[in-house]
Design an enzyme around this catalytic site. Structure first.
Site, PDB file in Angstrom:
ATOM      1  N   GLY A   1       0.804  -1.226   0.000  1.00 48.89           N
ATOM      2  CA  GLY A   1       0.000   0.000   0.000  1.00 48.89           C
ATOM      3  C   GLY A   1       0.832   1.269   0.000  1.00 48.89           C
ATOM      4  O   GLY A   1       0.527   2.224  -0.721  1.00 48.89           O
TER       5      GLY A   1
ATOM      6  N   ILE B   1      -5.280  -7.463  -4.655  1.00 48.98           N
ATOM      7  CA  ILE B   1      -3.899  -7.973  -4.595  1.00 48.98           C
ATOM      8  C   ILE B   1      -3.762  -9.017  -3.494  1.00 48.98           C
ATOM      9  O   ILE B   1      -3.003  -9.961  -3.601  1.00 48.98           O
ATOM     10  CB  ILE B   1      -2.908  -6.800  -4.359  1.00 48.98           C
ATOM     11  CG1 ILE B   1      -2.935  -5.830  -5.558  1.00 48.98           C
ATOM     12  CG2 ILE B   1      -1.487  -7.302  -4.106  1.00 48.98           C
ATOM     13  CD1 ILE B   1      -1.971  -4.654  -5.438  1.00 48.98           C
TER      14      ILE B   1
ATOM     15  N   HIS C   1      -2.500 -18.024  -9.060  1.00 51.32           N
ATOM     16  CA  HIS C   1      -1.312 -17.355  -8.509  1.00 51.32           C
ATOM     17  C   HIS C   1      -0.750 -18.226  -7.389  1.00 51.32           C
ATOM     18  O   HIS C   1      -0.953 -17.973  -6.211  1.00 51.32           O
ATOM     19  CB  HIS C   1      -1.672 -15.965  -7.960  1.00 51.32           C
ATOM     20  CG  HIS C   1      -0.494 -15.208  -7.416  1.00 51.32           C
ATOM     21  ND1 HIS C   1       0.670 -15.026  -8.137  1.00 51.32           N
ATOM     22  CD2 HIS C   1      -0.303 -14.594  -6.227  1.00 51.32           C
ATOM     23  CE1 HIS C   1       1.522 -14.345  -7.406  1.00 51.32           C
ATOM     24  NE2 HIS C   1       0.967 -14.061  -6.242  1.00 51.32           N
TER      25      HIS C   1
HETATM   26  O1  TXD Z   1       0.810 -10.890  -6.647  1.00 50.14           O
HETATM   27  C1  TXD Z   1       0.111 -10.812  -5.621  1.00 50.14           C
HETATM   28  N1  TXD Z   1      -1.205 -10.667  -5.715  1.00 50.14           N
HETATM   29  C2  TXD Z   1       0.769 -10.879  -4.258  1.00 50.14           C
HETATM   30  C3  TXD Z   1      -0.120 -10.372  -3.153  1.00 50.14           C
HETATM   31  C4  TXD Z   1       2.117 -10.280  -4.233  1.00 50.14           C
HETATM   32  C5  TXD Z   1       2.676  -9.978  -3.031  1.00 50.14           C
HETATM   33  C6  TXD Z   1       1.905  -9.904  -1.757  1.00 50.14           C
HETATM   34  N2  TXD Z   1       0.546 -10.292  -1.877  1.00 50.14           N
HETATM   35  C7  TXD Z   1      -0.373 -10.129  -0.757  1.00 50.14           C
HETATM   36  O2  TXD Z   1      -0.784  -8.764  -0.596  1.00 50.14           O
HETATM   37  C8  TXD Z   1       0.167 -10.501   0.585  1.00 50.14           C
HETATM   38  O3  TXD Z   1       0.250 -11.907   0.728  1.00 50.14           O
HETATM   39  C9  TXD Z   1      -0.876  -9.886   1.484  1.00 50.14           C
HETATM   40  O4  TXD Z   1      -2.007 -10.719   1.552  1.00 50.14           O
HETATM   41  C10 TXD Z   1      -1.235  -8.586   0.738  1.00 50.14           C
HETATM   42  C11 TXD Z   1      -0.606  -7.358   1.309  1.00 50.14           C
HETATM   43  O5  TXD Z   1       0.772  -7.531   1.403  1.00 50.14           O
HETATM   44  P1  TXD Z   1       1.645  -6.429   2.214  1.00 50.14           P
HETATM   45  O6  TXD Z   1       3.059  -6.838   2.117  1.00 50.14           O
HETATM   46  O7  TXD Z   1       1.227  -5.054   1.798  1.00 50.14           O
HETATM   47  O8  TXD Z   1       1.132  -6.700   3.720  1.00 50.14           O
HETATM   48  P2  TXD Z   1       1.191  -5.671   4.952  1.00 50.14           P
HETATM   49  O9  TXD Z   1       2.412  -4.836   4.872  1.00 50.14           O
HETATM   50  O10 TXD Z   1       0.896  -6.508   6.159  1.00 50.14           O
HETATM   51  O11 TXD Z   1      -0.039  -4.697   4.655  1.00 50.14           O
HETATM   52  C12 TXD Z   1      -1.360  -5.156   4.780  1.00 50.14           C
HETATM   53  C13 TXD Z   1      -2.141  -4.014   5.410  1.00 50.14           C
HETATM   54  C14 TXD Z   1      -1.660  -3.732   6.838  1.00 50.14           C
HETATM   55  O12 TXD Z   1      -1.268  -2.359   6.926  1.00 50.14           O
HETATM   56  C15 TXD Z   1      -2.875  -4.016   7.703  1.00 50.14           C
HETATM   57  O13 TXD Z   1      -2.995  -3.144   8.812  1.00 50.14           O
HETATM   58  C16 TXD Z   1      -3.976  -3.761   6.708  1.00 50.14           C
HETATM   59  O14 TXD Z   1      -3.520  -4.372   5.516  1.00 50.14           O
HETATM   60  N3  TXD Z   1      -5.257  -4.350   7.100  1.00 50.14           N
HETATM   61  C17 TXD Z   1      -6.436  -3.796   6.802  1.00 50.14           C
HETATM   62  N4  TXD Z   1      -6.705  -2.697   6.085  1.00 50.14           N
HETATM   63  C18 TXD Z   1      -8.023  -2.418   5.963  1.00 50.14           C
HETATM   64  N5  TXD Z   1      -9.022  -3.154   6.507  1.00 50.14           N
HETATM   65  C19 TXD Z   1      -8.746  -4.258   7.228  1.00 50.14           C
HETATM   66  N6  TXD Z   1      -9.733  -4.997   7.771  1.00 50.14           N
HETATM   67  C20 TXD Z   1      -7.396  -4.622   7.397  1.00 50.14           C
HETATM   68  N7  TXD Z   1      -6.764  -5.652   8.042  1.00 50.14           N
HETATM   69  C21 TXD Z   1      -5.454  -5.469   7.843  1.00 50.14           C
END
Ligand code: TXD
Length: 315
Positions: free
Chosen positions: A15, A117, A174
């Site tokens: 994000g 994602i 994926h």
């Molecule tokens: O190619 C692809 N699609 C993949 C996807 C490539 C790489 C990573 N992929 C997946 O993306 C990974 O396995 C995770 O499921 C997501 C997000 O990865 P990221 O590295 O950004 O994870 P983070 O840093 O933990 O960020 C997730 C954020 C974190 O800030 C949480 O506080 C927030 O999600 N979060 C929420 N936001 C909104 N609403 C709710 N309910 C919520 N819960 C957690």
């Protein structure tokens, strides 16, 4: 024309990079709904704007009401893998998160295009489309652009050519069963297999090298997870999602691998799978079929079976 508004749901690793990339492209961005952190990240990005020379409204949000009017919503909300975990291990916790996120999008951005994602990707995009009830042309998953970029990177490194000249496509789910389409991988139109055979002057060696690149592509996510030790890839997923976002917002008619809901294409009905799609102002405007050879078909069928098993496990 007012600048488009992009809502980023999930302000973590991916994000944060998404917010910066959208800001740099002056695509307009409303950022995240996680307590506090989005405000810090967007303030930091905004304070870079005089240096990076971009004007854009970048806001941190903690309420879904602030995503109202978003043209595109990109969802990264959800936990990433830890070393040793598979993407599928995330389905329980991330399904709960995706349910909440999809309800928030449905209520506040009913006309938006949604790019999911979060992992496990094929299941999460399925859930998102089901809960929002949006047309499947407007709800898609980002994976194939990333997996294809990884495949192209390994090909470029192997052949000593620019990544700009490599065309490579990865289809299917994926996960480890994803399907790099070797037959159509090329460097400015020249088949990669021919270039490998000339490099090694040995067909068997060329096949072996390609097989290693296919395997590395299928495991590329896990390779980064293992190296990082805490979290998963975030630069390349963010860039990949922005390419899809730009294709929609700028009506580029890009032909990209997208996780799309199939209705008989490639012999699949009712499941989200990575296939070639034309992305433009109407979202997924066309699913582009082509003939698979016997080996590709077997790999694709295997990948679809893995997606079906995962998605059906959510029912
Ligand atoms: O190619 C692809 N699609 C993949 C996807 C490539 C790489 C990573 N992929 C997946 O993306 C990974 O396995 C995770 O499921 C997501 C997000 O990865 P990221 O590295 O950004 O994870 P983070 O840093 O933990 O960020 C997730 C954020 C974190 O800030 C949480 O506080 C927030 O999600 N979060 C929420 N936001 C909104 N609403 C709710 N309910 C919520 N819960 C957690």
């Amino acid at each position: 024309m007012a600048r488009p508004k992009i809502a980023l749901i999930g302000g973590g690793q991916i994000g944060g990079v998404l917010a910066q990339l959208t800001a740099l492209r002056e695509l307009g961005v409303l950022f995240d709904i996680v307590e506090g952190m989005p405000q810090g990240k967007t303030l930091d990005i905004a304070e870079a704007s005089p240096v990076d020379n971009f004007d854009v409204a970048v806001e941190g949000a903690n309420s879904y009401s602030e995503i109202k009017g978003a043209n595109v919503v990109i969802v990264t909300a959800g936990l990433p893998r830890k070393p040793g975990m598979s993407r599928d291990d995330l389905i329980g916790v991330n399904s709960k998160i995706m349910t909440q996120v999809a309800e928030g999008i449905k209520a506040n951005a009913p006309d938006a295009f949604v790019i999911v994602i979060s992992n496990p990707l094929d299941a999460m995009v399925t859930l998102c489309q089901k809960i929002t009830g949006f047309p499947s042309s407007r709800v898609m998953g980002m994976a194939g652009v990333l997996d294809s970029a990884r495949f192209a990177t390994f090909i470029a490194w192997e052949l000593g050519v620019s990544v700009k000249d490599v065309n490579a496509m990865v289809l299917g789910g994926h996960g480890d069963t994803m399907v790099p389409i070797v037959r159509y991988a090329n460097v400015n139109g020249v088949p990669v297999m021919e270039l490998l055979e000339r490099k090694y002057n040995d067909k068997a060696k060329a096949k072996e090298v390609m097989a290693a690149m296919v395997k590395r592509t299928q495991g590329a996510g896990g390779e980064v997870v293992k190296l990082l030790g805490n979290g998963s890839a975030f630069y390349s997923p963010a860039s990949s999602a922005i390419a899809m976002t730009e294709a929609i917002l700028r009506d580029q008619k890009r032909l990209l691998p997208v996780c799309a809901l199939l209705n008989g294409e490639f012999g699949v009905k009712g499941y989200y799978v990575g296939v070639p799609c034309v992305l433009g102002a109407n979202g997924i405007e066309k699913i582009v079929e082509f003939s698979l050879d016997a080996e590709e078909q077997a790999m694709f069928d295997n990948s679809v079976a893995a997606v079906k098993e995962l998605v059906d496990s959510m029912k």
